[in-house]
Write an enzyme that holds these catalytic residues in place. Sequence first.
Site, PDB file in Angstrom:
ATOM      1  N   ASP A   1       0.883  -1.176   0.000  1.00 29.45           N
ATOM      2  CA  ASP A   1       0.000   0.000   0.000  1.00 29.45           C
ATOM      3  C   ASP A   1       0.916   1.221   0.000  1.00 29.45           C
ATOM      4  OD1 ASP A   1      -1.539   2.245   0.741  1.00 29.45           O
ATOM      5  OD2 ASP A   1      -2.967   1.036   1.871  1.00 29.45           O
TER       6      ASP A   1
ATOM      7  N   LYS B   1      -6.304  10.144  -1.784  1.00 30.08           N
ATOM      8  CA  LYS B   1      -5.496  11.043  -0.947  1.00 30.08           C
ATOM      9  C   LYS B   1      -4.759  12.046  -1.836  1.00 30.08           C
ATOM     10  CE  LYS B   1      -6.959   7.999   2.023  1.00 30.08           C
ATOM     11  NZ  LYS B   1      -8.280   8.133   2.592  1.00 30.08           N
TER      12      LYS B   1
HETATM   13  C1  LIG Z   1      -3.175   3.898   3.848  1.00 27.54           C
HETATM   14  C2  LIG Z   1      -4.565   3.878   3.302  1.00 27.54           C
HETATM   15  N1  LIG Z   1      -4.876   2.961   2.367  1.00 27.54           N
HETATM   16  C3  LIG Z   1      -6.117   2.890   1.859  1.00 27.54           C
HETATM   17  C4  LIG Z   1      -7.109   3.765   2.256  1.00 27.54           C
HETATM   18  C5  LIG Z   1      -8.505   3.608   1.703  1.00 27.54           C
HETATM   19  O1  LIG Z   1      -8.849   4.592   0.773  1.00 27.54           O
HETATM   20  P1  LIG Z   1     -10.383   4.912   0.519  1.00 27.54           P
HETATM   21  O2  LIG Z   1     -10.826   5.761   1.662  1.00 27.54           O
HETATM   22  O3  LIG Z   1     -10.413   5.610  -0.796  1.00 27.54           O
HETATM   23  O4  LIG Z   1     -11.118   3.616   0.467  1.00 27.54           O
HETATM   24  C6  LIG Z   1      -6.832   4.723   3.221  1.00 27.54           C
HETATM   25  C7  LIG Z   1      -7.873   5.671   3.661  1.00 27.54           C
HETATM   26  O5  LIG Z   1      -7.743   6.385   4.649  1.00 27.54           O
HETATM   27  C8  LIG Z   1      -5.518   4.780   3.760  1.00 27.54           C
HETATM   28  O6  LIG Z   1      -5.211   5.667   4.724  1.00 27.54           O
END
Ligand SMILES: Cc1ncc(COP(=O)(O)O)c(C=O)c1O
Length: 386
Positions: free
Chosen positions: A176, A201
């Site tokens: 990630d 983000k």
């Molecule tokens: C590190 C990380 N990965 C994935 C996500 C998930 O993204 P989404 O809110 O678009 O589902 C977030 C959301 O805060 C995150 O902080």
Amino acid sequence: MKDDTLLTHAGNAPFENYGVVNPPVYHASTILSPTLEAYLARGSAKVRYGRSGTPTSFALEDAVAELEGGTGAVLTPSGLAAITTVLLACTRAGDHVLMTDSAYQPTRRFCDTILAKFGVQTEYYDPLIGGDIAALIRPETTVVYVESPGSLTFEVQDLPAIAAAAHDAGATVVADNTWGAGYYYKPLALGADIVLQAGTKYIVGHADTNMGVIVWKDHERYGTVRTDIQGLGVCAGPDDIYLALRGLRTMGVRLQRQQQSGLVLARWLADRPEVARVMHPALEGDPGHELWKRDFTGACSLFGFVLASDDMTALAAMMDGLQLHGMGASWGGYESLLIPTWPNKSRTATKWKETGQTMRIHVGLEDPDDLIADLEAGFERYRKAG
Ligand SMILES: Cc1ncc(COP(=O)(O)O)c(C=O)c1O
């Protein structure tokens, strides 16, 4: 090409569309075939049905694939959808997944509920394990998942060491990369096989849509991820993709400015008597600093800190009067955010030992002097109420 040039031009093809700079927003489900022959052969056409991609989605996929140094990409409607669909695509019943204990909490929830229901077992590991992860790898381990720095606690992982151990055992390494955004961190060059981002983000950058992107290094081995994800019926909407593409073009300047302001705030917080510890890998003295220096080229503006106390009345007095720091989930937008967090609630492989209240701050594009003044007034209320 350097990343800033790439962010400006990748995925654009103006002369395929009258010289218009940005790709048009194709709203499409049905794609017509001009002849029966073309209809019968539509399976091999690049544009064949809205859900399987249009020039709008290809533009964003191509741009992020280039940025991350991959050979292919697929979009999902949110970052979480990128995480869940990749895990589904890379596992089958009987498999074992090694997941960092510092993972984004909904990633854990998915593993512990839906993946478990399908017969895939998840084991959490200490994010600082490095090459010792080899001892946890079993014959049925198919995925080793990293998130560096970790959600809420910002531990930097030794990705090359983890990837070497995973590859020795034939496992796939998934990263990630939402924090590094493909700009300050390149997991595919450090050993990951698949990288994903919540484009929500920094790519989108304006707090106005969700988006996920998955990129793979080896198309021969992982090109099927795209087929699997499309087979789940997962696709992103055209207007959201357009917003993400628009955000991507300015991501470099936003990240540079936010890195700078983030460091100003981090150093200021580290000197405050109300703060026990700042968790920001770009700060000298942070436990992850050496690995961060080796593997990252910069830092985004999301980091954590631990308050000296866990007094909720004092915290409420501080938070309720903040003018510039919004209280809300997500991050990566142009605006600053501050929230309390509870890492102890989700850890299972490691123990969160801090006793003070943990906080997560996202530094936006405001002038850092104004952000400091907002926090300073907050700490004044905090002291009076405590
Ligand atoms: C590190 C990380 N990965 C994935 C996500 C998930 O993204 P989404 O809110 O678009 O589902 C977030 C959301 O805060 C995150 O902080």
